[in-house]
Each structure stands twice: as C-alpha cells, then as structure tokens.
Design an enzyme around this catalytic site. Structure first.
Site, PDB file in Angstrom:
ATOM      1  N   LEU A 180       0.960  -0.918   0.121  1.00  0.00           N
ATOM      2  CA  LEU A 180       0.161  -0.009   0.065  1.00  0.00           C
ATOM      3  C   LEU A 180       0.822   1.107  -0.202  1.00  0.00           C
ATOM      4  O   LEU A 180       0.631   2.266  -0.908  1.00  0.00           O
ATOM      5  CB  LEU A 180      -1.066  -0.039   1.168  1.00  0.00           C
ATOM      6  CG  LEU A 180      -1.750   1.161   1.271  1.00  0.00           C
ATOM      7  CD1 LEU A 180      -2.994   0.871   0.259  1.00  0.00           C
ATOM      8  CD2 LEU A 180      -2.669   1.265   2.548  1.00  0.00           C
ATOM      9  N   LEU A 200     -14.503   7.034   0.691  1.00  0.00           N
ATOM     10  CA  LEU A 200     -14.778   8.357   0.756  1.00  0.00           C
ATOM     11  C   LEU A 200     -14.024   9.357  -0.003  1.00  0.00           C
ATOM     12  O   LEU A 200     -14.388  10.602   0.115  1.00  0.00           O
ATOM     13  CB  LEU A 200     -15.184   8.427   2.259  1.00  0.00           C
ATOM     14  CG  LEU A 200     -16.005   7.231   2.936  1.00  0.00           C
ATOM     15  CD1 LEU A 200     -16.219   8.039   4.508  1.00  0.00           C
ATOM     16  CD2 LEU A 200     -17.672   7.756   2.394  1.00  0.00           C
ATOM     17  N   HIS A 242     -16.849   0.344   2.397  1.00  0.00           N
ATOM     18  CA  HIS A 242     -17.035   1.065   1.416  1.00  0.00           C
ATOM     19  C   HIS A 242     -18.395   1.319   1.123  1.00  0.00           C
ATOM     20  O   HIS A 242     -18.769   2.186   0.889  1.00  0.00           O
ATOM     21  CB  HIS A 242     -16.336   0.533   0.201  1.00  0.00           C
ATOM     22  CG  HIS A 242     -14.715   0.372   0.564  1.00  0.00           C
ATOM     23  ND1 HIS A 242     -14.098   1.097   1.459  1.00  0.00           N
ATOM     24  CD2 HIS A 242     -13.868  -0.636  -0.111  1.00  0.00           C
ATOM     25  CE1 HIS A 242     -12.863   0.462   1.557  1.00  0.00           C
ATOM     26  NE2 HIS A 242     -12.791  -0.385   0.426  1.00  0.00           N
ATOM     27  N   ARG A 250     -20.607 -12.689 -14.797  1.00  0.00           N
ATOM     28  CA  ARG A 250     -21.418 -11.880 -13.994  1.00  0.00           C
ATOM     29  C   ARG A 250     -21.883 -12.030 -12.765  1.00  0.00           C
ATOM     30  O   ARG A 250     -22.583 -11.521 -12.144  1.00  0.00           O
ATOM     31  CB  ARG A 250     -22.645 -11.604 -14.975  1.00  0.00           C
ATOM     32  CG  ARG A 250     -22.275 -10.695 -16.276  1.00  0.00           C
ATOM     33  CD  ARG A 250     -23.324 -10.645 -17.530  1.00  0.00           C
ATOM     34  NE  ARG A 250     -22.546 -10.071 -18.574  1.00  0.00           N
ATOM     35  CZ  ARG A 250     -22.737  -9.022 -18.901  1.00  0.00           C
ATOM     36  NH1 ARG A 250     -23.358  -8.105 -18.191  1.00  0.00           N
ATOM     37  NH2 ARG A 250     -22.024  -8.538 -20.052  1.00  0.00           N
TER      38      ARG A 250
HETATM   39  N1  LIG Z   1      -2.656  -3.053  -0.254  1.00  0.00           N
HETATM   40  C1  LIG Z   1      -3.723  -2.831  -0.508  1.00  0.00           C
HETATM   41  O1  LIG Z   1      -4.179  -2.483  -1.656  1.00  0.00           O
HETATM   42  C2  LIG Z   1      -4.656  -2.434   0.601  1.00  0.00           C
HETATM   43  C3  LIG Z   1      -4.334  -2.365   1.891  1.00  0.00           C
HETATM   44  N2  LIG Z   1      -5.107  -2.089   2.972  1.00  0.00           N
HETATM   45  C4  LIG Z   1      -4.434  -2.205   4.541  1.00  0.00           C
HETATM   46  O2  LIG Z   1      -3.227  -1.421   4.405  1.00  0.00           O
HETATM   47  C5  LIG Z   1      -2.179  -2.114   5.367  1.00  0.00           C
HETATM   48  C6  LIG Z   1      -1.056  -2.250   4.594  1.00  0.00           C
HETATM   49  O3  LIG Z   1      -1.421  -3.109   3.523  1.00  0.00           O
HETATM   50  P1  LIG Z   1      -0.149  -3.685   2.677  1.00  0.00           P
HETATM   51  O4  LIG Z   1       0.766  -2.502   2.605  1.00  0.00           O
HETATM   52  O5  LIG Z   1      -0.989  -4.458   1.544  1.00  0.00           O
HETATM   53  O6  LIG Z   1       0.304  -4.877   3.803  1.00  0.00           O
HETATM   54  P2  LIG Z   1       1.776  -5.728   3.727  1.00  0.00           P
HETATM   55  O7  LIG Z   1       1.166  -6.871   3.986  1.00  0.00           O
HETATM   56  O8  LIG Z   1       2.539  -5.176   2.559  1.00  0.00           O
HETATM   57  O9  LIG Z   1       2.228  -5.170   4.976  1.00  0.00           O
HETATM   58  C7  LIG Z   1       3.199  -3.755   5.189  1.00  0.00           C
HETATM   59  C8  LIG Z   1       4.396  -4.066   5.540  1.00  0.00           C
HETATM   60  O10 LIG Z   1       4.132  -4.656   7.123  1.00  0.00           O
HETATM   61  C9  LIG Z   1       5.195  -5.431   7.744  1.00  0.00           C
HETATM   62  N3  LIG Z   1       4.577  -6.717   7.910  1.00  0.00           N
HETATM   63  C10 LIG Z   1       3.755  -7.546   6.923  1.00  0.00           C
HETATM   64  N4  LIG Z   1       3.498  -8.495   7.615  1.00  0.00           N
HETATM   65  C11 LIG Z   1       3.866  -8.302   9.060  1.00  0.00           C
HETATM   66  C12 LIG Z   1       3.570  -9.148  10.268  1.00  0.00           C
HETATM   67  N5  LIG Z   1       3.042 -10.353  10.113  1.00  0.00           N
HETATM   68  N6  LIG Z   1       4.288  -8.674  11.280  1.00  0.00           N
HETATM   69  C13 LIG Z   1       4.849  -7.527  11.211  1.00  0.00           C
HETATM   70  N7  LIG Z   1       5.189  -6.961  10.204  1.00  0.00           N
HETATM   71  C14 LIG Z   1       4.567  -7.234   9.170  1.00  0.00           C
HETATM   72  C15 LIG Z   1       6.156  -5.481   6.183  1.00  0.00           C
HETATM   73  O11 LIG Z   1       7.194  -4.625   6.444  1.00  0.00           O
HETATM   74  P3  LIG Z   1       8.532  -5.133   6.966  1.00  0.00           P
HETATM   75  O12 LIG Z   1       8.503  -6.566   6.995  1.00  0.00           O
HETATM   76  O13 LIG Z   1       9.479  -4.282   6.601  1.00  0.00           O
HETATM   77  O14 LIG Z   1       8.444  -4.713   8.468  1.00  0.00           O
HETATM   78  C16 LIG Z   1       5.166  -4.982   5.143  1.00  0.00           C
HETATM   79  O15 LIG Z   1       6.112  -4.449   4.122  1.00  0.00           O
HETATM   80  C17 LIG Z   1      -3.214  -3.427   5.840  1.00  0.00           C
HETATM   81  O16 LIG Z   1      -3.740  -2.856   6.963  1.00  0.00           O
HETATM   82  C18 LIG Z   1      -4.233  -3.641   4.689  1.00  0.00           C
HETATM   83  O17 LIG Z   1      -5.247  -4.244   5.415  1.00  0.00           O
HETATM   84  C19 LIG Z   1      -6.194  -1.683   2.829  1.00  0.00           C
HETATM   85  C20 LIG Z   1      -6.686  -1.182   1.441  1.00  0.00           C
HETATM   86  C21 LIG Z   1      -5.922  -1.743   0.386  1.00  0.00           C
HETATM   87  O1  LIG Z   2     -10.335  -1.682   0.280  1.00  0.00           O
HETATM   88  C1  LIG Z   2     -10.204  -2.515  -0.692  1.00  0.00           C
HETATM   89  O2  LIG Z   2     -10.122  -1.721  -1.894  1.00  0.00           O
HETATM   90  C2  LIG Z   2      -9.764  -2.569  -3.261  1.00  0.00           C
HETATM   91  C3  LIG Z   2     -10.429  -1.718  -4.299  1.00  0.00           C
HETATM   92  O3  LIG Z   2      -9.986  -0.444  -4.310  1.00  0.00           O
HETATM   93  P1  LIG Z   2     -10.142   0.504  -5.606  1.00  0.00           P
HETATM   94  O4  LIG Z   2      -9.790   1.814  -5.102  1.00  0.00           O
HETATM   95  O5  LIG Z   2      -8.862  -0.132  -6.251  1.00  0.00           O
HETATM   96  O6  LIG Z   2     -11.151   0.271  -6.222  1.00  0.00           O
HETATM   97  C4  LIG Z   2      -9.996  -3.978  -3.095  1.00  0.00           C
HETATM   98  O7  LIG Z   2      -9.387  -4.422  -4.179  1.00  0.00           O
HETATM   99  C5  LIG Z   2      -9.509  -4.715  -1.826  1.00  0.00           C
HETATM  100  O8  LIG Z   2      -9.779  -6.086  -1.809  1.00  0.00           O
HETATM  101  C6  LIG Z   2      -9.989  -4.003  -0.738  1.00  0.00           C
HETATM  102  O9  LIG Z   2      -9.395  -4.424   0.517  1.00  0.00           O
END
Ligand SMILES: NC(=O)C1=CN([C@@H]2O[C@H](COP(=O)(O)OP(=O)(O)OC[C@H]3O[C@@H](n4cnc5c(N)ncnc54)[C@H](OP(=O)(O)O)[C@@H]3O)[C@@H](O)[C@H]2O)C=CC1
Ligand SMILES: O=C1O[C@H](COP(=O)(O)O)[C@@H](O)[C@H](O)[C@H]1O
Length: 588
Positions: A113, A277, A337, A565
């Site tokens: 993210l 939002l 959402h 679908r």
């Molecule tokens: N990716 C997406 O599109 C979306 C993500 N989110 C939310 O945003 C947050 C971040 O998402 P995202 O970047 O995908 O997450 P990641 O799984 O990529 O985790 C982010 C970082 O957290 C650290 N990490 C991962 N797992 C663990 C663990 N078990 N224990 C400790 N550290 C850990 C790692 O960094 P390091 O090892 O360097 O410490 C990793 O690079 C989450 O809460 C997710 O639910 C929400 C909407 C969309």
């Molecule tokens: O929060 C989330 O949103 C994405 C979709 O977001 P968008 O802005 O690309 O439409 C979704 O893929 C993901 O599963 C969910 O955690």
C-alpha cells in the site's frame, strides 16, 4: 451558461483540543499549516481553489443543452476560501516567532500500500503545492533499507500525471530529498525513540506536527500506536494517526481495537480511513443532491423505487488470499466502502458541512437500518474457468487459501432503512471479485410515472423504462440520467436516452487519487471523510449477526466462473424485491 465560483469552502476548522495526557499532544491544526512564502494564494494547492461549477449536460447523441467552455472554467475568478485566508492570517501572526513543520511517518513503508498509494499520493500533494513549506517524510519498517534505497523504491512508483507539467523530474528529485528511512520493530520503544530523535533533527526546532500512517497488518496496529504515541509524538504541535482497515472483523474485535487505540490516543487523533470516501464521485454525491433543486425533492421513498451500490473487480484475490480468506467480501467491501456510501446517500440534510454534523447524520442512518436477513443475502465464490485457451484460477487454487474455504468472494444483499424517508425502499448492494468487469457505481431507480400518457406509443411499457440516475464512481467517472425521449421524426415513438456528464469530456484536470484527498484532510485536521468510532460500531452492529450466521451455518457459496457476471442467485434476490440490477440491463 457560464461557470461560477462560490464561497463554498472548508467550513470546518479544528478546534483546539485540550491535552489528553502527557503523551498526547493537543490538536492545533489552525496554527500548524505554513504555506510557501511569496506565492500567490491562487497558485497554492488546488484545494484552496475549491469551487462549484455548473455543468453542461450532453445528450447521448452528443448534442449540448448548456455549455460552459473549459477556457471559461480555467479563467474563472477563484474565490479564496475563508479557511485559507484564516490560515494565512494565523501564520502571519506567528511569523517571526515559530515556523511549523509536518513530519509524516509511513509505518510499514516497505509494503504494497505504501508503494502503490501512499508515497505517490504524497508526491502528488507536493507537486500540487498542497504540502506545507517545511515537511519531512519518514518510511518506517523492519526491512533494512538506507535512505537511498527507500528513495529508489519510491521513485519507481511516482508518476508525473498531474497536468503533465514540464518540471516534474525536478519536483520528483526535490520530493525524494525530503524522504528518509528508519529501520525498526513495530513494538520497540527504543526504535521509536531513535525515530523521534531523527524527526527532531529535521524539524529543527520548529513547531512540530506529526502524522503517522499505519500501513501495516492490523494485528500490529496497537503495538505501533503505543510506541509512536509514547516515544515519538510531538511535544509542541499535534499528533495524528491514520489507521487502515480492517478495523476488526466483527463488533467485538472492533470494539477491542478502538478501546486499545484510545488508551494511547484521543478519538480526534484517530483517522480511520475508508478510501472510497475520498473518491471524487463519492465526494460529489452531496453536492449533486444538496445543490441541485431537481434532485433533493425526489430523494425519498415517494419517488425512488430502489438504490443499488455495485462494486466489481475483474481480477481475483491472487497475492492477497491469506488476508482475504480471513475477511471475505462482506467485510472487505460491503461493511465499509458500500455502507459508507449508502449512509452518505441516505442521510438527512446536515446542519452544515462540518465533519461532526455530517457524521451525526450518517450514524443516524446506520442506526436506523433493519437487521439484515440471511434470506436477503446471496454469497458466491469464483471457480476456475478456461476461456480462449487461457485458464483462470479459482479462489481456492491460491496456495494461501484452504482448499475447502467457504469464504465468499461475491455477495449481494437487500438492506432497508426503517425511517420515514426510506420506509420500504430496497437498498441493494453487490460486490464481487473475478467478475467480467471492474467498476463501482451508484444506481438510483425512480418509480414509474403514474398513468403515463405515452404508454400506448411505446413498444415496451414505460412503467418498466423508468428514470435512472447513475453515478459512476470508476472507471470513466461520470453521472448520467436515463430519460424517456421522443425519437425524432413525424411519428410518435419513444426511446430511452442518457443525459450524460462524462468527467473526461467536461473537465481537463485529472481526477486526484482518493489517497491524496484523504492525506491532505488528515494533515489539515479535516475529519469529515474519516470514520468516527460510533459510525464504526453501528456498521459492525449491522453486519456482525449476519456474518456470524453465515459462518456458523457454514453456508455454501454459489460458485461462479472467473470472469462471469456472478451467481444467478443475485438476480433472484433482486427479483424478490421487484428490482432489476441496472448494471446488467442491455442498455446500461
Ligand atoms: N494493499 C492494499 O491495496 C490495501 C491495503 N489495506 C490495508 O493497509 C495495510 C497495509 O497493507 P499492505 O501494504 O498491503 O500490507 P503488507 O502485507 O504489504 O504489509 C506492510 C508491511 O508491514 C510489515 N509486515 C507484514 N506482515 C507483518 C507481520 N506479520 N508482522 C509484522 N510486520 C509485518 C512488512 O514490512 P517489514 O517486514 O519491512 O516490517 C510489510 O512490508 C493493511 O492493514 C491492509 O489491510 C487496505 C486497503 C487496500
Ligand atoms: O479496500 C479495498 O479496496 C480495493 C479496491 O479499491 P479501488 O480503489 O481499487 O477500487 C479492493 O481491491 C481490496 O480488496 C479492498 O481491500
């Protein structure tokens, strides 16, 4: 008709909140922003150029009813919102005394993210002149990285999309120079103390404001908040924390998370993000309704037959199966959402655009909702399919998903709001992964015209071709209204056409990413688009019993092929409520 600007502006200002504890700093956003010196206010962040524009309406065949040229739009005088003027005055009044700075720490900077959304959004804000003159960005994670490595990683995802200005490369360099990295554990006070020391060096004695973005898995939210608030919060300005979803997986776990967060933070320091939002068309929903006389009077059970909130993705959960299997589509998309959009759509007119007034109205809607019945819900899961020689994987083909998983990747539901405005109106939701298309939209289907005079001139009953207002959140952002129209000619034949406002045709400016808007709001202390804890409680109270029932009964999802679908059951559900899904009709 020419465009016009109004004095519509940020009406909220963050009050000065008293200190919560010695670890928590007061929220002093009014004295926190310092804008680049010597710049004309009009040239600052587009945010300060907020204006309301009366839009032209283009018929389906391209004919224009009213039109204001884009040149007029670009040259229109800009109103300077009172908030901006106020901020300038505040800054001037402290000028020479103490300049302020904002330090933004992306916790989990090595993750998906952060790379995909947060750093690009911060760069876009910098590029647009929306960040204060003095700011520092820190990436924080366990991975070992130098500042140069972080910059290298971040630079790969920055784009120069905004207005395609020529000095983008230069701006990128300048931005990257403000980005630093600190390696640390999420539960180590010592590592956050070291971060605090580095932040202080960059802040150079300025009044410091600190924003922490928790871009980490939810099981480590509280550890990180505890360390950040105890060892790295600001001693002179505000400290705010953006928390990513999921906010728990039911009422109990969500309440526990809120309670833990509140041991270290005040509610007004917690910015629970729901990025839907921050999407442009969702933000426009209230403008459309409350600033156009033709919509608000129709916004009730009297004229609206049903409302649909539709989310679909044309890809599966590949790569995120481990996370997804623990949550499922209802928690991933519907409970947050789609429900947030529903609340905005259905709320009563708020007293003002102030965050608390809007959130008060939203929470009333959520608390007026009827418990969701399992009979009003259809769940599905995608299965493998082969098309044109290509095989697409099924949900359980993902190695991180148990082979016998019953987790829904699709759900459709009928919800009801038991209040005077919406009594009996079905609010249908549909969300799915691995469907035939990627889109998000709101569809408002109006009732039929009673005793329609023209029914005898139409081959199909006009009672079935009712008006429909479609707000297309993505892609191809737009708003269109389906109307019945006379086909030109000497006879009297009717068809259905669209009054169509396609954003890409109407506005030359690119639409900002939702994360840009929300990050800027958090920096400015604007809470309107963030979820308050009572909203969150009400949202979970609505969905928890349903989720429990589905899981306890081990309800088997209806399988649907990847790229289809979705399950047929969704059609029966709609039909049960005398509705047809608008996105599946031949003439969408
Ligand atoms: N990716 C997406 O599109 C979306 C993500 N989110 C939310 O945003 C947050 C971040 O998402 P995202 O970047 O995908 O997450 P990641 O799984 O990529 O985790 C982010 C970082 O957290 C650290 N990490 C991962 N797992 C663990 C663990 N078990 N224990 C400790 N550290 C850990 C790692 O960094 P390091 O090892 O360097 O410490 C990793 O690079 C989450 O809460 C997710 O639910 C929400 C909407 C969309
Ligand atoms: O929060 C989330 O949103 C994405 C979709 O977001 P968008 O802005 O690309 O439409 C979704 O893929 C993901 O599963 C969910 O955690």
């Amino acid at each position: 008709m020419s465009s016009f600007s109004t004095s519509l502006s940020r009406t909220t200002s963050s009050p000065l909140f008293p200190n919560h504890s010695s670890l928590i700093n007061s929220d002093t956003s009014r004295r926190s922003l310092s804008f680049p010196q010597g710049l004309n206010l009009d040239e600052l962040c587009v945010r300060s150029q907020r204006k309301l524009v009366q839009s032209s309406v283009v018929l389906g065949d391209g004919a224009v009813i009213t039109k204001s040229s884009s040149a007029e739009l670009k040259d229109a005088p800009l109103s300077i919102p009172s908030q901006v003027v106020a901020d300038k005055l505040v800054i001037e009044s402290v000028g020479g005394e103490q300049q302020s700075t904002v330090s933004i720490t992306v916790v989990g900077a090595s993750g998906d993210l952060a790379k995909k959304k947060i750093f690009p959004a911060l760069f876009a804000l910098y590029y647009e002149g929306c960040l204060p003159e003095h700011f520092t960005i820190y990436g924080y994670a366990r991975s070992k990285m130098t500042d140069a490595e972080l910059r290298d990683m971040v630079s790969k995802t920055l784009t120069c999309r905004i207005d395609k200005r020529e000095n983008c490369g230069e701006k990128m360099e300048e931005f990257l120079k403000r980005c630093f990295y600190h390696t640390g554990q999420y539960d180590s006070q010592e590592h956050f103390v070291a971060l605090d020391k580095k932040l202080k060096e960059h802040e150079g004695g300025r009044l410091s404001n600190r924003l922490f973005y928790l871009s980490i898995p939810p099981n480590i939210f509280v550890d990180a908040v505890k360390c950040a608030s105890s060892s790295a919060s600001s001693v002179s300005g505000w400290t705010r924390v953006i928390v990513e979803k999921p906010f728990g997986r039911d009422s109990k776990t969500s309440a526990a998370l809120t309670k833990s967060l509140k041991e270290y933070l005040e509610e007004d320091q917690i910015f629970r993000i729901d990025h839907y939002l921050g999407k442009e068309l969702v933000e426009n929903l209230s403008v459309l309704r409350f600033s156009n006389l033709i919509f608000e009077p129709l916004w009730s059970r009297q004229y609206i037959q049903n409302v649909q909130f539709i989310f679909s993705e044309d890809f599966g959960t590949e790569g995120r199966g481990g996370y997804f299997d623990h949550y499922g589509i209802i928690r991933d998309i519907m409970q947050n959402h789609l429900l947030q959009i529903l609340a905005l759509f259905a709320m009563e007119t708020p007293v003002s655009l102030d965050a608390e007034d809007i959130r008060n109205e939203k929470v009333k809607v959520l608390r007026s909702m009827r418990p969701i019945q399992l009979e009003d819900v259809v769940i599905g899961q995608y299965k493998s399919t082969t098309k044109g020689g290509v095989t697409y994987p099924g949900y359980t083909d993902d190695k991180t998903v148990p082979k016998d998983s019953l987790t829904p990747t699709f759900a459709a539901a009928a919800l009801f709001i038991d209040n005077a405005r919406w009594d009996g109106v079905p609010f249908l939701m549909k969300a799915g992964k691995a469907l035939h298309t990627r889109s998000a939209e709101i569809r408002v289907q109006f009732r039929h015209v009673p005793g329609n005079l023209y029914n005898r001139n139409s081959s199909t009953s006009l009672d079935r071709t009712t008006n429909e207002l479609v707000i297309r959140v993505q892609p191809d952002e737009g708003i269109y209204l389906k109307i019945n129209n006379k086909v030109p000619g000497l006879g009297m034949r009717l068809d259905q056409s669209n009054l169509n406002l396609l954003y890409s045709a109407r506005y030359s400016k690119e639409i900002p990413d939702a994360y840009e808007r929300l990050l800027l709001d958090a920096i400015e202390g604007e809470r309107r688009l963030f979820i308050r804890s009572d909203e969150l409680d009400a949202a979970w109270a609505l969905f928890t019993p349903l989720l429990k029932e589905i899981e306890e009964k081990k309800t088997i999802p209806e399988f649907y092929p990847y790229g289809s679908r979705g399950p047929v059951g969704a059609h029966y559900l709609a039909a049960k409520h005398n509705v047809q899904w608008g996105d599946l009709s031949l003439d969408q």
